[in-house]
Design a protein around this motif. Structure first.
Motif, PDB file in Angstrom:
ATOM      1  N   ALA A  78       0.831  -1.198   0.000  1.00 53.93           N
ATOM      2  CA  ALA A  78       0.000   0.000   0.000  1.00 53.93           C
ATOM      3  C   ALA A  78       0.874   1.261   0.000  1.00 53.93           C
ATOM      4  O   ALA A  78       0.615   2.228  -0.728  1.00 53.93           O
ATOM      5  CB  ALA A  78      -0.924  -0.014   1.232  1.00 53.93           C
ATOM      6  N   ALA A  79       1.960   1.215   0.825  1.00 48.98           N
ATOM      7  CA  ALA A  79       2.865   2.372   0.851  1.00 48.98           C
ATOM      8  C   ALA A  79       3.523   2.574  -0.499  1.00 48.98           C
ATOM      9  O   ALA A  79       3.709   3.707  -0.967  1.00 48.98           O
ATOM     10  CB  ALA A  79       3.911   2.186   1.959  1.00 48.98           C
ATOM     11  N   LEU A  80       3.913   1.445  -1.151  1.00 52.73           N
ATOM     12  CA  LEU A  80       4.539   1.552  -2.469  1.00 52.73           C
ATOM     13  C   LEU A  80       3.573   2.140  -3.493  1.00 52.73           C
ATOM     14  O   LEU A  80       3.976   2.915  -4.365  1.00 52.73           O
ATOM     15  CB  LEU A  80       5.024   0.174  -2.926  1.00 52.73           C
ATOM     16  CG  LEU A  80       6.291  -0.348  -2.229  1.00 52.73           C
ATOM     17  CD1 LEU A  80       6.574  -1.770  -2.658  1.00 52.73           C
ATOM     18  CD2 LEU A  80       7.482   0.551  -2.559  1.00 52.73           C
ATOM     19  N   ARG A  81       2.285   1.723  -3.384  1.00 53.49           N
ATOM     20  CA  ARG A  81       1.311   2.295  -4.316  1.00 53.49           C
ATOM     21  C   ARG A  81       1.189   3.807  -4.117  1.00 53.49           C
ATOM     22  O   ARG A  81       1.130   4.569  -5.077  1.00 53.49           O
ATOM     23  CB  ARG A  81      -0.059   1.609  -4.116  1.00 53.49           C
ATOM     24  CG  ARG A  81      -0.115   0.199  -4.735  1.00 53.49           C
ATOM     25  CD  ARG A  81      -1.550  -0.305  -4.797  1.00 53.49           C
ATOM     26  NE  ARG A  81      -2.123  -0.511  -3.479  1.00 53.49           N
ATOM     27  CZ  ARG A  81      -2.019  -1.630  -2.777  1.00 53.49           C
ATOM     28  NH1 ARG A  81      -1.351  -2.668  -3.286  1.00 53.49           N
ATOM     29  NH2 ARG A  81      -2.556  -1.731  -1.586  1.00 53.49           N
ATOM     30  N   ASP A  82       1.172   4.245  -2.805  1.00 50.35           N
ATOM     31  CA  ASP A  82       1.122   5.684  -2.536  1.00 50.35           C
ATOM     32  C   ASP A  82       2.364   6.384  -3.089  1.00 50.35           C
ATOM     33  O   ASP A  82       2.290   7.463  -3.686  1.00 50.35           O
ATOM     34  CB  ASP A  82       1.002   5.931  -1.032  1.00 50.35           C
ATOM     35  CG  ASP A  82      -0.308   5.396  -0.472  1.00 50.35           C
ATOM     36  OD1 ASP A  82      -1.278   5.230  -1.258  1.00 50.35           O
ATOM     37  OD2 ASP A  82      -0.362   5.132   0.761  1.00 50.35           O
ATOM     38  N   SER A  83       3.531   5.713  -2.884  1.00 54.27           N
ATOM     39  CA  SER A  83       4.783   6.310  -3.378  1.00 54.27           C
ATOM     40  C   SER A  83       4.780   6.392  -4.895  1.00 54.27           C
ATOM     41  O   SER A  83       5.281   7.364  -5.486  1.00 54.27           O
ATOM     42  CB  SER A  83       5.978   5.491  -2.903  1.00 54.27           C
ATOM     43  OG  SER A  83       6.068   5.497  -1.499  1.00 54.27           O
ATOM     44  N   MET A  84       4.258   5.376  -5.535  1.00 60.60           N
ATOM     45  CA  MET A  84       4.185   5.391  -6.993  1.00 60.60           C
ATOM     46  C   MET A  84       3.333   6.558  -7.484  1.00 60.60           C
ATOM     47  O   MET A  84       3.654   7.217  -8.482  1.00 60.60           O
ATOM     48  CB  MET A  84       3.614   4.061  -7.498  1.00 60.60           C
ATOM     49  CG  MET A  84       4.599   2.897  -7.394  1.00 60.60           C
ATOM     50  SD  MET A  84       6.032   3.112  -8.460  1.00 60.60           S
ATOM     51  CE  MET A  84       5.242   3.018 -10.055  1.00 60.60           C
ATOM     52  N   ALA A  85       2.241   6.819  -6.764  1.00 59.54           N
ATOM     53  CA  ALA A  85       1.388   7.937  -7.157  1.00 59.54           C
ATOM     54  C   ALA A  85       2.138   9.265  -7.007  1.00 59.54           C
ATOM     55  O   ALA A  85       2.107  10.130  -7.888  1.00 59.54           O
ATOM     56  CB  ALA A  85       0.112   7.944  -6.296  1.00 59.54           C
TER      57      ALA A  85
END
Length: 364
Positions: A78-85
């Motif tokens: 989930a954190a990686l998805r936020d970081s990707m955004a």
């Protein structure tokens, strides 16, 4: 044993060992062996079951740890998805900045091209200025050499001018005093103004005549001394002064006149006495004796510094001249130490020039 018992029984006839007892003994032994096998089997089975329980417990623990790791991986995802955004938005901004920088780079390149062309022009101008500077340096060196020659030629003239300027300054002081007296007299008697003006003119002429007269006697004095001391290279005339090398008069670090120095000073005193007899009685002249040393410091039991040594040498010359008959009130001694060098260089020749006794005929 059974056989033995049978043999025993056969001998006695009364103790008969039944056969079924042997069978029961054998059966008992077999049962005991089987029970032992059963006990061992039970023991090993218990051990196997205990190890399986431990393995099951460890597997449960591992399953729980894997569950925790799975939750952590899900959170990280989930954190990686936020970081990707966030990175996507940053990438868009960076692309915009890149486009702006590309446009600025193009303008900078064009400015650099124009600056390069300007720099080439400046390099060409600098080369031309360098050539011109080299030419100016050469001309400056030539002019400096000529100036040094002119300075050397005008040094004696400058010293004579300084002497005349001092004489003129003394005359001006006398004239100033006379002018003050004339102004006071003018208030008391206006009728004698013409007489006072004429007196001033005559006084100026008289003072000028005295200066000329002293200059004439000074020239005669130097001319006669030059004839007497012409064969000594250690004695030279510089402007209005006679200069004696210290090596001619004194030993190193001493203020006592040596034999050679006394002989030269004796000649000098004889010439001075001869000329002094020809000088008018109203001409208030004095011979000034100046002592000079080189810049190397001295510290002895008698002389703490070069100033004391130069003064002692000047006084020694004056005392010897008095012994030769020169009137004391016609003499003055001064010591300048190393503070008035003729040559400021640091070498043996300069030191020898600066160690000297100077004599000057002056008017008080």
């Amino acid at each position: 044993m059974i056989g033995a018992r049978r043999r025993l029984g056969g001998d006695s006839g009364e103790n008969v060992w039944p056969g079924f007892v042997d069978a029961l003994s054998t059966l008992l032994l077999v049962i005991i062996f089987l029970l032992s096998l059963f006990v061992l089997a039970q023991f090993f089975l218990g051990q196997a079951l205990s190890g399986r329980d431990k393995a099951l417990a460890e597997l449960r623990m591992q399953v729980l740890e894997l569950g925790d790791l799975l939750k952590m991986e899900q959170q990280a995802s989930a954190a990686l998805r936020d970081s990707m955004a966030e990175l996507s938005s940053s990438l868009e901004a960076a692309n915009k900045d890149r486009d702006a920088l590309s446009a600025e780079l193009e303008s900078t390149k064009s400015a650099l091209a124009s600056s390069t062309a300007r720099l080439s022009e400046l390099d060409a101008a600098a080369s031309a200025l360098g050539i011109e500077a080299a030419d100016l340096k050469s001309r400056y060196a030539t002019a400096s050499e000529e100036l040094e020659r002119e300075k050397a030629l005008s040094e004696s003239a400058r010293r004579q001018v300084e002497t005349l300027q001092r004489s003129i300054t003394a005359l001006r002081e006398q004239l100033a005093r006379l002018e003050a007296a004339l102004q006071a007299s003018e208030e008391r008697d206006q009728r004698n103004q013409a007489v006072i003006v004429d007196l001033g003119r005559r006084l100026n002429r008289a003072l000028a005549a005295k200066v000329d007269e002293l200059a004439g006697y000074r020239s005669e004095f130097f001319g006669r001394l030059k004839e007497v001391l012409a064969n000594r290279p250690e004695v030279r005339i510089e402007g209005d002064r006679f200069v004696f090398a210290s090596e001619l008069l004194f030993e190193s670090g001493s203020a006592e006149l040596g034999p050679e120095g006394r002989a030269e000073m004796r000649k000098f005193a004889e010439t001075l006495l001869t000329i002094s007899r020809e000088l008018p009685s109203d001409l208030d002249w004095v011979l000034r004796v100046d002592g000079h040393t080189d810049k190397r410091p001295i510290s002895t039991a008698r002389f703490r510094n070069n100033w004391e040594l130069s003064t002692a040498r000047a006084v020694s010359v004056v005392e010897f001249l008095v012994e030769q008959g020169v009137e004391p009130h016609r003499l003055a001694a001064a010591g300048f130490g190393e503070h008035h060098p003729l040559d400021p260089a640091d070498n043996t020749y300069a030191y020898a020039r600066n160690r000297r006794i100077e004599m000057r005929l002056d008017q008080r």
